[in-house]
Enzyme design. Structure first.
Site, PDB file in Angstrom:
ATOM      1  N   CYS B 147       0.839  -1.205   0.000  1.00 12.80           N
ATOM      2  CA  CYS B 147       0.000   0.000   0.000  1.00 12.80           C
ATOM      3  C   CYS B 147       0.877   1.260   0.000  1.00 12.80           C
ATOM      4  O   CYS B 147       1.714   1.411  -0.889  1.00 12.80           O
ATOM      5  CB  CYS B 147      -0.944  -0.070   1.202  1.00 12.80           C
ATOM      6  SG  CYS B 147      -2.182   1.221   1.253  1.00 12.80           S
ATOM      7  N   ASP B 300      -9.989  -4.016  -5.253  1.00 12.97           N
ATOM      8  CA  ASP B 300      -9.370  -3.125  -4.259  1.00 12.97           C
ATOM      9  C   ASP B 300     -10.073  -1.775  -4.263  1.00 12.97           C
ATOM     10  O   ASP B 300     -10.013  -1.046  -5.244  1.00 12.97           O
ATOM     11  CB  ASP B 300      -7.880  -2.962  -4.597  1.00 12.97           C
ATOM     12  CG  ASP B 300      -7.079  -2.392  -3.441  1.00 12.97           C
ATOM     13  OD1 ASP B 300      -7.653  -1.628  -2.656  1.00 12.97           O
ATOM     14  OD2 ASP B 300      -5.890  -2.728  -3.333  1.00 12.97           O
ATOM     15  N   HIS B 329      -8.339  -5.317  -1.193  1.00 14.98           N
ATOM     16  CA  HIS B 329      -7.081  -4.800  -0.642  1.00 14.98           C
ATOM     17  C   HIS B 329      -6.573  -5.676   0.512  1.00 14.98           C
ATOM     18  O   HIS B 329      -5.392  -6.032   0.543  1.00 14.98           O
ATOM     19  CB  HIS B 329      -7.325  -3.368  -0.143  1.00 14.98           C
ATOM     20  CG  HIS B 329      -6.086  -2.610   0.169  1.00 14.98           C
ATOM     21  ND1 HIS B 329      -5.247  -2.136  -0.811  1.00 14.98           N
ATOM     22  CD2 HIS B 329      -5.536  -2.232   1.351  1.00 14.98           C
ATOM     23  CE1 HIS B 329      -4.237  -1.491  -0.241  1.00 14.98           C
ATOM     24  NE2 HIS B 329      -4.393  -1.536   1.066  1.00 14.98           N
TER      25      HIS B 329
END
Lengths: 191, 354
Positions: B147, B300, B329
């Site tokens: 991320c 995501d 995600h």
């Protein structure tokens, strides 16, 4: 002067308030200086700043309320539209568990889709950005008022604490650089 | 004869069962606060300010020579990569014989508001990697960025390519203009200068707001209905509470770092255009030549695939792999799919290059 004062009621109100705070301060400063020293004197000197902050915060409060109303309006409109879609797709009230589950699924899907569309939209993003901005402006006024009080109590204000943080950050960076150089040198000697 | 207004007894029964579950819940499950998220045994081998470097204890007799350093994201804590023994990203890699280190960025306070990209990339991350190189007696390590940790790690490999043998980019935040999530929409309209000037660090409350507008009804209503419905399913409840606890632990982000992240990535989109600078040094994706695997999830809704995938096409590496998984995600790193598909593929990819 008279013409300038007629601009907006807020300007007039601001001027009126400042005029009297200034005048009272001037009228009372001499006896005050004789009778008081230290924090209270400091506070009296700075009280004008608090009055100014309060007046200025009114303008930002108007903007904040406008943005907040727009924010709730957008949420409310989206809710109404989404509920209309659910009603047209599932007109009957569910009365068994299977129907209830499918009603719930449709309701959640439609609401999630419609609200995601709203949160993704430019109009929401812009209004939300301005809402946060006006809220921050209000926080700033509050912060400035607290700073005046902190100053009166001989305590460091935000700006002064920030200077310490900045200095600490620079020091940490310098120490880290020295440590790195030391490590490299140690490795070089070892080799 | 059943009329339209008659309520099905099963429906009433289910409603009563649900109400009973709600009442009984506190007797049946732990409170999130009582759950320990530290799952896989590890040592804290290096600390600097609030940053900690964790070294996980091996689970196999033989380990690959090149250690893997994971740069976790700036949002929430690293626990999601080791959330549950059966869904642990870290444990799975250890079981595949990979030596795993994790960077825990800690919880910044007001004092840390001036920490910026330079401090995180050329400071903390570089020092952690130097430590691992020394401890493992290697010249290079493998680096994984998840991320926003992917953004930091990308900047790092561009500035220190000689220290990284392989790069794993898991849902990295790269191309802010292509990001289609609601978070990017808010980020694009945020007066970040004002926020940092007045508030200092990015407050966790802002992040909680961002979470709350991601599928608000599924996440805010249905998720909890399912929790109470499955209250007697031990595995489900344990997993649910762990994720909830992880979600509710968001540290602030240092002001200077947050400002550069929002401006350079979401507002001006400098990284993908090869125009970003960190500590006065130019970040060029084209100059990245080491083997790289980019992992993205089609579902995501925090970092959309369109935001992550451009990294694969922008880097100058010849050995590059793009993997797209049918999940979200969190699903990509902490689910049965990640255990069965994502991690075996990653382990294989790493072993072939270590």
């Amino acid at each position: 002067m008279k013409n300038e004062l007629k601009k907006t009621p807020l300007d007039y109100y601001k001027h009126l308030s400042l005029f009297w705070t200034d005048l009272i301060y001037l009228m009372s400063s001499k006896p005050q200086a004789l009778s008081s020293v230290g924090p209270m004197r400091n506070f009296a000197t700075n009280s004008k700043k608090i009055a100014t902050e309060l007046i200025d915060s009114n303008e930002d409060l108007v903007e904040f309320n406008k943005r907040l109303m727009e924010y709730y309006q957008q949420l409310s409109d989206t809710w109404t539209e989404a509920q209309k879609k659910v009603n047209s797709k599932m007109p009957k009230i569910p009365n068994d568990s299977e129907q209830f589950d499918s009603y719930k699924r449709v309701w959640i899907d439609i609401f999630d889709n419609d609200f995601t569309d709203l949160f993704d939209s430019k109009k929401f993003g812009e209004n939300y950005g301005k809402l946060i901005s006006s809220e921050l402006e209000l926080s700033k006024h509050w912060e400035n008022m607290v700073n005046v009080m902190l100053q009166s109590a001989n305590l460091p204000n935000k700006k002064e604490i920030d200077e310490v943080y900045q200095e600490l950050h620079a020091l940490r960076k310098r120490i880290s650089k020295v440590e790195t150089e030391l490590r490299v040198e140690k490795k070089r000697i070892k080799k | 004869m059943k009329t339209e207004n008659e309520i099905d007894p099963k429906f009433v029964e289910e409603f009563l069962k649900f109400s009973r579950n709600v009442i009984e819940a506190p007797k049946m499950v732990s409170a999130p606060d009582e759950i320990n998220l530290e799952v896989t045994p590890h040592d804290v081998v290096y600390t600097e300010d609030k940053v900690r470097l964790l070294h996980y204890k091996p689970l196999t007799t033989k380990q690959s020579k090149i250690p893997l350093v994971i740069a976790y994201a700036l949002i929430n804590r690293y626990h999601i990569l080791d959330i549950h023994p059966k869904k642990s990203w870290v444990r799975n890699l250890l079981e595949q014989g990979i030596d795993v280190y994790m960077v825990d960025w800690g919880t910044p306070t007001k004092m840390d508001k001036y920490l910026d990209f330079d401090d995180y990339v050329n400071g903390y991350l570089d020092h952690c990697i130097e430590f691992v190189k020394d401890e493992a007696s290697v010249d290079q390590i493998s680096l994984q960025g998840y991320c926003t940790g992917g953004t930091l790690a990308t900047a790092y490999i561009s500035l220190h390519p000689e220290k990284v043998k392989n790069f794993v980019a898991t849902a990295p935040v790269i191309d802010g203009w292509r990001d289609t999530t609601v978070i990017s929409n808010l980020a694009k309209h945020l007066d970040v200068d004002k926020m940092v000037e007045i508030v200092g660090n990015m407050p966790p409350e802002f992040m909680y707001y961002c979470f709350s507008i991601l599928k608000p009804f599924e996440q805010g209503i249905e998720k909890y209905i399912n929790f109470f419905r499955n209250i007697d399913n031990e595995n489900f409840v344990d997993n649910f509470l762990r994720i909830e606890k992880w979600l509710s632990d968001t540290p602030p982000i240092p002001g200077a770092l947050f400002k550069q992240w929002i401006k350079d990535i979401y507002q001006d989109n400098l990284l993908i255009q090869d125009k970003m600078y960190v500590g006065g040094k130019h970040i060029s994706l084209k100059k990245i030549k080491m083997p790289i695997i980019t992992q993205v999830a089609v579902g995501d809704h925090l970092v959309s695939p369109e935001c992550s995938m451009p990294l694969h096409y922008a880097v100058g590496s010849e050995d590059k792999t793009l993997r797209v998984y049918p999940t979200g995600h969190v699903g990509m790193i902490a689910s049965s799919l990640s255990q069965k598909k994502v991690l075996p593929e990653l382990g294989q990819w790493l072993k072939e290059r270590s």
